[in-house]
Design an enzyme around this catalytic site. Sequence first.
Site, PDB file in Angstrom:
ATOM      1  N   ASP A   1     -14.575 -60.171 -23.027  1.00  0.00           N
ATOM      2  CA  ASP A   1     -16.035 -60.224 -22.867  1.00  0.00           C
ATOM      3  C   ASP A   1     -16.502 -59.439 -21.639  1.00  0.00           C
ATOM      4  O   ASP A   1     -17.541 -59.769 -21.038  1.00  0.00           O
ATOM      5  CB  ASP A   1     -16.541 -61.681 -22.795  1.00  0.00           C
ATOM      6  CG  ASP A   1     -16.189 -62.452 -24.063  1.00  0.00           C
ATOM      7  OD1 ASP A   1     -16.217 -61.857 -25.154  1.00  0.00           O
ATOM      8  OD2 ASP A   1     -15.861 -63.650 -23.955  1.00  0.00           O
TER       9      ASP A   1
ATOM     10  N   ASN B   1     -18.802 -56.231 -29.547  1.00  0.00           N
ATOM     11  CA  ASN B   1     -18.647 -57.668 -29.789  1.00  0.00           C
ATOM     12  C   ASN B   1     -19.962 -58.387 -29.494  1.00  0.00           C
ATOM     13  O   ASN B   1     -20.679 -58.011 -28.577  1.00  0.00           O
ATOM     14  CB  ASN B   1     -17.553 -58.200 -28.847  1.00  0.00           C
ATOM     15  CG  ASN B   1     -17.327 -59.690 -28.988  1.00  0.00           C
ATOM     16  OD1 ASN B   1     -17.221 -60.220 -30.094  1.00  0.00           O
ATOM     17  ND2 ASN B   1     -17.263 -60.391 -27.859  1.00  0.00           N
TER      18      ASN B   1
ATOM     19  N   SER C   1     -25.446 -61.508 -25.901  1.00  0.00           N
ATOM     20  CA  SER C   1     -25.186 -60.137 -25.460  1.00  0.00           C
ATOM     21  C   SER C   1     -24.318 -59.422 -26.490  1.00  0.00           C
ATOM     22  O   SER C   1     -23.433 -60.029 -27.089  1.00  0.00           O
ATOM     23  CB  SER C   1     -24.393 -60.121 -24.142  1.00  0.00           C
ATOM     24  OG  SER C   1     -24.943 -60.997 -23.188  1.00  0.00           O
TER      25      SER C   1
ATOM     26  N   HIS D   1     -21.547 -61.859 -28.158  1.00  0.00           N
ATOM     27  CA  HIS D   1     -21.116 -63.032 -27.376  1.00  0.00           C
ATOM     28  C   HIS D   1     -22.336 -63.903 -27.076  1.00  0.00           C
ATOM     29  O   HIS D   1     -23.369 -63.390 -26.637  1.00  0.00           O
ATOM     30  CB  HIS D   1     -20.446 -62.577 -26.080  1.00  0.00           C
ATOM     31  CG  HIS D   1     -19.877 -63.715 -25.308  1.00  0.00           C
ATOM     32  ND1 HIS D   1     -18.710 -64.351 -25.688  1.00  0.00           N
ATOM     33  CD2 HIS D   1     -20.331 -64.377 -24.212  1.00  0.00           C
ATOM     34  CE1 HIS D   1     -18.468 -65.346 -24.847  1.00  0.00           C
ATOM     35  NE2 HIS D   1     -19.442 -65.381 -23.946  1.00  0.00           N
TER      36      HIS D   1
HETATM   37  C1  GRF Z   1     -21.304 -66.455 -32.788  1.00  0.00           C
HETATM   38  O1  GRF Z   1     -22.032 -67.361 -32.016  1.00  0.00           O
HETATM   39  C2  GRF Z   1     -20.692 -65.388 -31.923  1.00  0.00           C
HETATM   40  O2  GRF Z   1     -21.471 -65.046 -30.809  1.00  0.00           O
HETATM   41  C3  GRF Z   1     -19.428 -66.062 -31.465  1.00  0.00           C
HETATM   42  O3  GRF Z   1     -18.977 -66.757 -32.598  1.00  0.00           O
HETATM   43  C4  GRF Z   1     -20.086 -67.103 -33.409  1.00  0.00           C
HETATM   44  C5  GRF Z   1     -19.796 -66.607 -34.793  1.00  0.00           C
HETATM   45  O4  GRF Z   1     -20.642 -67.167 -35.748  1.00  0.00           O
HETATM   46  N1  GRF Z   1     -18.493 -65.114 -30.929  1.00  0.00           N
HETATM   47  P1  GRF Z   1     -20.680 -66.613 -37.237  1.00  0.00           P
HETATM   48  O5  GRF Z   1     -19.245 -66.659 -37.753  1.00  0.00           O
HETATM   49  O6  GRF Z   1     -21.221 -65.226 -37.203  1.00  0.00           O
HETATM   50  O7  GRF Z   1     -21.553 -67.555 -37.991  1.00  0.00           O
END
Ligand code: GRF
Length: 194
Positions: A148, A110, A139, A112
């Site tokens: 997370d 994932n 991360s 984050h």
């Molecule tokens: C990213 O900032 C990711 O870290 C978080 O959600 C956002 C997703 O953005 N979990 P996108 O859909 O890839 O534009």
Amino acid sequence: MTTKKIAVLFSGSGTNLENLFVKIHNKTFNGVRIEIALTLCNKDDAAGIEKSQKYGVEPLIIKHKEYPQREEFDKRVVEIIRAHEIDLCVLAGFMRILTPYFTKNVKAINIHPSLLPLFKGADAIRQSYEASAKKAGASVHFVNEELDGGEVILQKSFTRTKDMSYEEYEANIHKIEYEILPQAVVDVVANDRR
Ligand code: GRF
């Protein structure tokens, strides 16, 4: 040559998904070709859907609202991932809390938008900005049953300047995401990072 199939799960704008198409889809790393064989979204109006279509992969839309039980949704998603013989599942803005049924049955990573273990959960960018953290970043971690909370694979930071606006701060975080997520996928599927 070996091909490794990845699935990308998303819920929103899909900019990380698009970045994965550009940087790693159908490309070879360390003798391993990486294919985005499946994209899956839990919302039928997500902007990422068109992005996936642009690269020739029709996303599967599995609406979580149609599954009253969280685990029933996860069971369906796991079934689809298995049917596609996926080697690694990438959560790229997939805004669902996953049950142990998913985390026990699927190898997943994932992205984050914080320097974990700081600022877990939703709205991490806003939380870290408001906490006036001097360093910020993103991360990539393995997914386990703790939100997370799995082992960090890659992390990168920048130093916040005094007058940095929220927009600039957020843009810096996304830029880091676009560097470290493709790198982490390559590390796991082609460089055998466990
Ligand atoms: C990213 O900032 C990711 O870290 C978080 O959600 C956002 C997703 O953005 N979990 P996108 O859909 O890839 O534009």
